[in-house]
Design a protein around this motif. Structure first.
Motif: not given
Length: 229
Positions: A145-147, A192, A209, A212
């Motif tokens: 996950l590109d958090l 991420p 989110e 994503k």
């Protein structure tokens, strides 16, 4: 997310399910952005009629659908009278999809939410439950996950579970989870995130989110494999 990137995520093999719990036009529109096939799950047909939306399909035992909705959508109703499965399960079985975004299941009655989570774990269907505050999915074995730092990342086990992580404020490596011993709510991303999991684990993220998460459940994951339980 820019409109061009959002458009690139639209897949006509994806579907939006609308259940009977209170929801809004805005939430349905967000789901339809990524999952354009629209399916009403029993009483969800009442919601769509009220909002002026016409589903591609209406599925359920029809014990919660109004006469007005039954009449308006008569040409697309699939009536399944058996009582051994929930309407949510009937819809997933009748209308399988590569990805389902389900609205109208988070909120209102807790027993309906719990039965939906049980069905996701039982069927292994790729489903994201979307509410006003949260999006929820059953963790695949590996996920990236590109958090951004500070994003809430909660993990809730449905049974014995364990795994590895990168990018979490509190790493999960070496921990054993279960509903009666240890859960992983209110963790945070430091950037991420990569998760590798053994066992049935729910991933709960802020609703914002969703884009994503839609990308993550379709993309090859990064990171090391999960440890055995």
């Amino acid at each position: 997310m820019p409109d061009s990137k959002r458009t690139a995520l639209i897949d006509h093999g994806f579907q939006t399910l609308v259940g009977g719990a209170p929801t809004t036009t805005g939430l349905i529109d967000i789901a339809l952005t990524y999952a354009p096939r629209l399916v009403a799950v029993d009483g969800g047909a009442n919601t769509l009629l009220k909002l002026g939306r016409r589903p591609d399909l209406v599925v359920g035992d029809l014990d919660s659908i109004s006469y007005a909705a039954r009449t308006a959508f008569a040409d697309r109703i699939v009536h399944i009278s058996e009582q051994d499965s929930t309407d949510f399960a009937k819809a997933l079985r009748t209308s399988p999809a590569r990805l389902t975004i389900a609205v109208g299941f988070v909120g209102a009655r807790v027993d309906h939410l719990l039965s939906a989570l049980t069905e996701i774990a039982r069927s292994r269907a790729r489903v994201i439950l979307l509410g006003d505050d949260d999006c929820i999915c059953l963790m695949p074995p590996r996920l990236s996950l590109d958090l951004v730092a500070g994003t809430r990342v909660s993990l809730w086990p449905l049974g014995p579970a364990g795994g590895t992580s990168t990018g979490l404020k509190w790493p999960i490596d070496g921990l054993s989870f279960s509903p009666t011993t240890r859960t992983g709510t209110s963790n945070e991303a430091t950037g991420p995130v990569t998760l590798a999991m053994q066992g049935d684990m729910l991933l709960i993220l802020p609703a914002a989110e969703l884009p994503k998460l839609v990308v993550a459940v379709q993309s090859p994951p990064r990171g090391a494999p999960a440890r055995p339980l």
